[in-house]
Design an enzyme around this catalytic site. Structure first.
Site, short mmCIF file in Angstrom:
data_model
loop_
_atom_site.label_atom_id
_atom_site.label_comp_id
_atom_site.label_asym_id
_atom_site.label_seq_id
_atom_site.Cartn_x
_atom_site.Cartn_y
_atom_site.Cartn_z
CB CYS A 106 72.24 12.00 78.87
SG CYS A 106 71.22 13.37 78.25
CB SER B 35 75.63 3.03 63.15
OG SER B 35 74.54 3.65 62.50
CB CYS C 83 71.02 16.78 71.90
SG CYS C 83 72.48 16.69 72.96
CB CYS D 237 75.55 11.01 75.23
SG CYS D 237 74.52 11.03 73.74
CG ASP E 76 68.19 3.44 60.36
OD1 ASP E 76 69.38 3.33 60.73
OD2 ASP E 76 67.79 4.38 59.65
CG ASP E 77 71.26 4.16 63.96
OD1 ASP E 77 70.72 5.28 63.96
OD2 ASP E 77 72.18 3.85 63.18
CB CYS F 191 67.38 12.86 72.46
SG CYS F 191 68.11 11.23 72.69
CB CYS G 105 84.59 17.23 68.81
SG CYS G 105 84.05 18.87 68.36
#
Length: 521
Positions: A507, A329, A428, A276, A391-392, A510, A22
């Site tokens: 964090c 991104s 996550c 995060c 790529d990210d 992941c 969100c």
């Protein structure tokens, strides 16, 4: 009106990319058209959630006006439905569902009637103790109508904390009581008859920042008064012409109302904060700032570090090789990789930014085009070249596999994949849709097996050490980024966040499986 048509392109994307839950936005400014400002704030936060959105306002007569809908912000809102949203303050929300189904009933803001007036709430994140909190409330006779965490929060806020006068709102105490029961993961804005409260969990897991804007006084337009906004990302502050002040601190409650701004510690900040790290890797807009540094610059550093750790193969030269990034991104990381490696950066892929949310169902022929409807190669830039594709992240590998096929079809002679984050090995549980263990290709296959699956000549990832170095090196303490006294004490108060022994204040569960708080899923 809710549209339940499934979207094949969105489904394709969901199979491959992590999703932020969100974006939240709030403003207190009786002098302005707050619903319109909230609209443009949400447009700036659209990347954080595309399933549903909503705006709620509080007027001078203590009435709440709310409008929610399924779809993008500019699909849901127009001049007709914005006009009735009158008020002195507003909250807004863009949603991607990670807890609760993608239905209109789960759209936010959520409005609740209490003994002390209506309240509205918008939230980013997942409560890690939602299951036990929901059970505790149900044992007290509380019923639930939606399956989103936000209803748990509103019910906790509606209950009077022990020892507090039930005839007074005591919103600060109610919020602190909620925070004592919920360690993470949330950043939320609460709209009450007495103004707006911005709240960030004690780990600082989800982002929230504060901004200000100067507006003409109602009584004397020649003078100005300072009003305040709260939002998930600083990009939304610039969009509405406001000025970024600072990040809301872990465990902090910020109150904005007619009298300006005050700040409280709702729960002592953790000694090991855990913002995060995927905010830096993927989620946040590149023009946003967090922890005193621009996201674009951090991603560029990731690319530079990646090039040092995993340079181009010796067979590649700056005459026959190009670096391209997956829009959007990954472009800063690709630029950084090119800068460090000496291999020229070239645009190799264009992205259709407007097709992923269409509700027009494709024909069988178009369905077979798959990724081609979202990306298109610049053939003249690629043909006859060795390509370093940056790529990210890789979550399930569907998109990267399809892109490699697309780039090879455009004439690339070799494709070497470089990922500007470590392998995603664990799901996550704190507000990001990042698949399950069974769906995570990094959990189930070795790097070599992934390379073979996606069809690349080579595949290498940024190390966790390299990622954290790229992020941490530019962090500025709050005292450096802002000197504005925003606390209720008489003198400015700054909170220097402690960094643990390995300098890791984010964090990274992941990647490591080391979750920063207990989970009751």
């Amino acid at each position: 009106m809710e549209n339940n048509n499934n979207n094949f392109i969105e489904e394709e994307e969901e199979l491959s990319e992590p999703k932020e839950k969100c974006g939240v936005f709030a403003i207190y400014a009786p002098e302005l058209d707050v619903s319109r400002i909230a609209f443009f704030g949400l447009v700036a936060l659209q990347h954080r959630g595309q399933e549903s959105c909503g705006i709620a306002t509080y007027d001078e007569f203590q009435s709440v006006h709310v409008e929610t809908g399924m779809g993008l912000v500019n699909q849901v809102f127009n001049e007709t439905n914005l006009k009735p949203l009158k008020g002195k303050m507003a909250i807004g929300h863009t949603r991607y569902s990670t807890a609760g189904k993608s239905t209109l009933v789960n759209a936010q803001p959520v409005i609740v009637q209490t003994l002390h007036g209506q309240i509205g709430i918008v939230q980013n994140g997942n409560l890690t103790t939602a299951k036990s909190l929901r059970k505790e409330l149900m044992q007290k006779g509380v019923g639930f109508f939606i399956d989103s965490d936000v209803e748990v929060i509103t019910q906790l806020l509606s209950n009077n904390p022990e020892g507090c006068d039930p005839h007074k709102p005591n919103w600060e105490n109610r919020i602190a009581h909620f925070m004592s029961k919920a360690e993470a993961a949330y950043a939320l804005c609460l709209m009450t008859p007495n103004g707006i409260y911005g709240v960030r969990d004690s780990l600082g897991m989800r982002p929230l920042c504060l901004g200000s804007l100067e507006v003409p006084c109602k009584d004397d337009p020649t003078k100005t008064i300072t009003r305040y906004v709260l939002t998930s990302e600083s990009c939304a502050i610039g969009t509405i012409g406001a000025k970024f002040i600072r990040d809301v601190r872990p465990g902090e409650i910020v109150h904005i109302n007619e009298n300006g701004i005050t700040s409280f510690i709702g729960r002592s900040p953790s000694d090991n904060p855990a913002l995060c790290v995927f905010e830096y890797v993927y989620f946040s807009r590149p023009d946003s700032s967090m922890e005193g540094q621009l996201i674009h610059i951090v991603r560029q550093r990731m690319g530079e570090t990646l090039a040092r750790e995993s340079p181009p193969p010796q067979t590649c030269s700056n005459n026959d090789t190009i670096v391209i990034g997956v829009p959007d991104s990954s472009l800063p990381a690709a630029i950084g990789y090119a800068k460090q490696s000496g291999i020229p950066f070239t645009e190799g892929l264009t992205k259709n930014r407007y097709i992923h949310r269409t509700f027009i169902q494709p024909s069988d022929h178009l369905r077979q085009q798959g990724i081609k409807l979202k990306f298109n190669p610049l053939t003249e830039n690629i043909q006859g070249k060795k390509v370093i594709l940056v790529d990210d992240s890789i979550v399930r590998a569907n998109t990267i596999k399809a892109l490699i096929k697309l780039i090879r079809g455009a004439g690339a002679t070799e494709i070497h994949v470089r990922i500007s984050s470590p392998p995603v090995l664990h799901p996550c549980h704190m507000g990001i849709d990042m698949a399950t263990y069974d769906q995570l290709i990094g959990h189930n296959r070795t790097v070599e097996e992934i390379r073979e699956y996606i069809g690349a000549e080579s595949l290498q990832y940024l190390t966790l050490e390299g990622l954290m170095k790229s992020v941490n090196i530019g962090i500025k303490p709050q005292a450096e980024t802002n000197s504005t006294p925003c606390f209720s004490t008489s003198s400015p108060t700054t909170t220097k966040i402690k960094i643990n022994e390995n300098n890791q204040k984010h964090c990274v569960a992941c990647f490591t499986g080391d979750y920063p708080c207990s989970l009751d899923f």
